[in-house]
Design a protein around this motif. Structure first.
Motif, PDB file in Angstrom:
ATOM      1  N   GLN A  86       0.991  -1.317   0.136  1.00 10.44           N
ATOM      2  CA  GLN A  86       0.076   0.034  -0.180  1.00 10.44           C
ATOM      3  C   GLN A  86       0.757   1.303   0.007  1.00 10.44           C
ATOM      4  OE1 GLN A  86      -3.353  -0.193  -0.315  1.00 10.44           O
ATOM      5  NE2 GLN A  86      -2.784  -2.526  -0.643  1.00 10.44           N
ATOM      6  N   MET A  87       0.276   2.060  -0.662  1.00 14.79           N
ATOM      7  CA  MET A  87       1.275   3.422  -0.757  1.00 14.79           C
ATOM      8  C   MET A  87       0.998   4.427   0.310  1.00 14.79           C
ATOM      9  SD  MET A  87       3.873   4.564  -2.439  1.00 14.79           S
ATOM     10  CE  MET A  87       3.979   3.371  -3.552  1.00 14.79           C
ATOM     11  N   THR A  88       2.099   4.666   1.031  1.00 11.64           N
ATOM     12  CA  THR A  88       2.033   5.419   2.177  1.00 11.64           C
ATOM     13  C   THR A  88       3.379   6.216   1.757  1.00 11.64           C
ATOM     14  OG1 THR A  88       3.444   4.102   3.738  1.00 11.64           O
ATOM     15  CG2 THR A  88       1.049   3.665   3.820  1.00 11.64           C
ATOM     16  N   LEU A  89       3.620   7.370   3.020  1.00 11.33           N
ATOM     17  CA  LEU A  89       4.691   8.160   2.764  1.00 11.33           C
ATOM     18  C   LEU A  89       5.893   7.208   2.911  1.00 11.33           C
ATOM     19  CD1 LEU A  89       6.077  10.973   2.549  1.00 11.33           C
ATOM     20  CD2 LEU A  89       5.998  11.158   5.092  1.00 11.33           C
ATOM     21  N   ALA A  90       6.076   6.389   3.689  1.00 10.22           N
ATOM     22  CA  ALA A  90       7.101   5.463   3.931  1.00 10.22           C
ATOM     23  C   ALA A  90       7.494   4.474   2.718  1.00 10.22           C
ATOM     24  CB  ALA A  90       6.997   4.731   5.174  1.00 10.22           C
ATOM     25  N   THR A  91       6.397   3.965   2.269  1.00 14.60           N
ATOM     26  CA  THR A  91       6.585   3.082   1.351  1.00 14.60           C
ATOM     27  C   THR A  91       6.932   3.967  -0.094  1.00 14.60           C
ATOM     28  OG1 THR A  91       4.288   3.045   0.684  1.00 14.60           O
ATOM     29  CG2 THR A  91       5.018   1.269   2.189  1.00 14.60           C
ATOM     30  N   PHE A  92       6.507   5.027  -0.319  1.00 14.82           N
ATOM     31  CA  PHE A  92       6.881   5.854  -1.397  1.00 14.82           C
ATOM     32  C   PHE A  92       8.515   6.206  -1.577  1.00 14.82           C
ATOM     33  CE2 PHE A  92       7.691  10.199  -3.111  1.00 14.82           C
ATOM     34  CZ  PHE A  92       7.191  10.019  -4.381  1.00 14.82           C
ATOM     35  N   VAL A  93       8.733   6.585  -0.110  1.00 26.82           N
ATOM     36  CA  VAL A  93      10.228   6.952   0.181  1.00 26.82           C
ATOM     37  C   VAL A  93      11.148   5.420  -0.340  1.00 26.82           C
ATOM     38  CG1 VAL A  93      12.155   7.332   1.712  1.00 26.82           C
ATOM     39  CG2 VAL A  93       9.909   8.725   1.818  1.00 26.82           C
ATOM     40  N   VAL A  94      10.737   4.249   0.164  1.00 33.44           N
ATOM     41  CA  VAL A  94      11.251   2.983  -0.128  1.00 33.44           C
ATOM     42  C   VAL A  94      11.247   2.895  -1.691  1.00 33.44           C
ATOM     43  CG1 VAL A  94      11.140   0.639  -0.125  1.00 33.44           C
ATOM     44  CG2 VAL A  94      10.909   2.069   2.170  1.00 33.44           C
ATOM     45  N   LEU A  95      10.104   3.171  -2.502  1.00 35.50           N
ATOM     46  CA  LEU A  95       9.946   3.204  -3.824  1.00 35.50           C
ATOM     47  C   LEU A  95      10.926   3.923  -4.722  1.00 35.50           C
ATOM     48  CD1 LEU A  95       8.907   1.832  -6.443  1.00 35.50           C
ATOM     49  CD2 LEU A  95       6.938   3.654  -6.083  1.00 35.50           C
ATOM     50  N   MET A  96      10.976   5.243  -4.003  1.00 37.42           N
ATOM     51  CA  MET A  96      12.060   6.013  -4.671  1.00 37.42           C
ATOM     52  C   MET A  96      13.478   5.679  -4.707  1.00 37.42           C
ATOM     53  SD  MET A  96      10.708   9.171  -6.004  1.00 37.42           S
ATOM     54  CE  MET A  96      12.034  10.121  -5.973  1.00 37.42           C
ATOM     55  N   ILE A  97      14.015   5.070  -3.530  1.00 33.77           N
ATOM     56  CA  ILE A  97      15.360   4.546  -3.236  1.00 33.77           C
ATOM     57  C   ILE A  97      15.473   3.511  -4.187  1.00 33.77           C
ATOM     58  CG2 ILE A  97      16.730   3.781  -1.651  1.00 33.77           C
ATOM     59  CD1 ILE A  97      15.540   5.453   0.422  1.00 33.77           C
ATOM     60  N   ALA A  98      14.472   2.572  -4.120  1.00 35.33           N
ATOM     61  CA  ALA A  98      14.677   1.283  -4.786  1.00 35.33           C
ATOM     62  C   ALA A  98      14.426   1.424  -6.225  1.00 35.33           C
ATOM     63  CB  ALA A  98      13.392   0.330  -4.659  1.00 35.33           C
TER      64      ALA A  98
END
Length: 286
Positions: A86-98
């Motif tokens: 699910q897209m949250t602020l935390a997973t968005f940051v993880v996605l950006m880094i990945a």
């Protein structure tokens, strides 16, 4: 267009950001050409700027058309995802880094695999560096296989629309490193890709070739041994100049040369495959 619509149609993100890009180009042009505060190879020359804009338009159109196929493929792969993220602020940051990690390997492959270099070389063929250089893209990226590098993100479980959005956001942010107006950014140079780091990447000085592949984070280059600081004055361009402002020549000259060499008479299939897939400067090794 609201944010939810943008996520549903991420392919238009760069068009949404275009006004910001144009303002930056106009400011840099005024500072460099009118203010005479930038080096000669940062100036704006009409034939090249027109070529850069044409390349950007061709690239954008091809991306939208190829995106129909790629989106369909991503959705099919998404059915086999490992997790439901699910897209949250935390997973968005993880996605950006990945995604930035995946971008590093895509960019590195684009310099070390001739098939991919045939697409990427258009971006490096300018002997100038200014914001308009960021527009210098190739319509053949889908053919070169750029989209393959984002598949792991979809397989893990990131929604394909968010993956495409982050890919294009990464590319949009890279617009701002194509300038000579900014010398250094202090402590940010340690972690982030900056204009100084990216000027090195565009250099044809021997020590600068195939260095600084970073998208947003320069840490990948430091981790994998491809980092080079900007010390000597950068000489921009490629070792085999295109010498043309015709966008079709800029786009297809390396494809033409590559296929011409690969399909000349009396070569074995092994030799042909080496020409197509070994690094550009070593492809003739038998």
């Amino acid at each position: 267009m609201d944010f939810n619509s943008l996520i549903q149609h991420p392919e238009v993100l760069l068009l949404v950001l275009a006004p910001i890009f144009f303002v930056c180009i106009m400011l840099e042009w005024y500072l460099g050409d009118r203010g005479n505060k930038l080096p000669q190879n940062a100036r704006y020359h009409l034939p090249e700027v027109a070529c850069n804009f044409a390349l950007a338009g061709m690239h954008q159109l091809t991306d939208i058309l190829a995106g129909l196929f790629i989106a369909s493929l991503y959705l099919q792969v998404f059915d086999w995802r490992l997790f439901d993220i699910q897209m949250t602020l935390a997973t968005f940051v993880v996605l950006m880094i990945a995604q930035d990690f995946c971008y590093y390997w895509f960019h590195r492959a684009s310099h070390r695999v001739r098939w991919m270099w045939a697409a990427h070389v258009a971006h490096h063929s300018s002997e100038n560096m200014n914001f308009s250089t960021a527009f210098r893209q190739s319509l053949t990226y889908p053919l070169a296989g750029m989209w393959v590098f984002w598949l792991p993100l979809v397989i893990v479980g990131f929604d394909p629309n968010w993956v495409v959005f982050v890919v294009l956001l990464n590319l949009g942010l890279q617009f701002f490193v194509h300038t000579q107006a900014v010398k250094t950014l202090g402590i940010l140079e340690w972690v982030f890709n900056t204009p100084s780091h990216h000027r090195v990447h565009h250099g044809r000085n021997p020590q600068y070739i195939d260095k600084n592949y970073a998208g947003i984070l320069i840490i990948w280059d430091k981790m994998f041994g491809t980092f080079e600081p900007e010390k000597q004055t950068v000489v921009y361009g490629i070792t085999k100049p295109v010498n043309s402002f015709n966008p079709l020549v800029v786009t297809f000259s390396e494809w033409r040369d590559m296929f011409s060499e690969a399909f000349q008479a009396n070569l074995s299939w092994k030799q042909r495959l080496k020409i197509l897939f070994l690094p550009p400067r070593t492809h003739q090794d038998k």
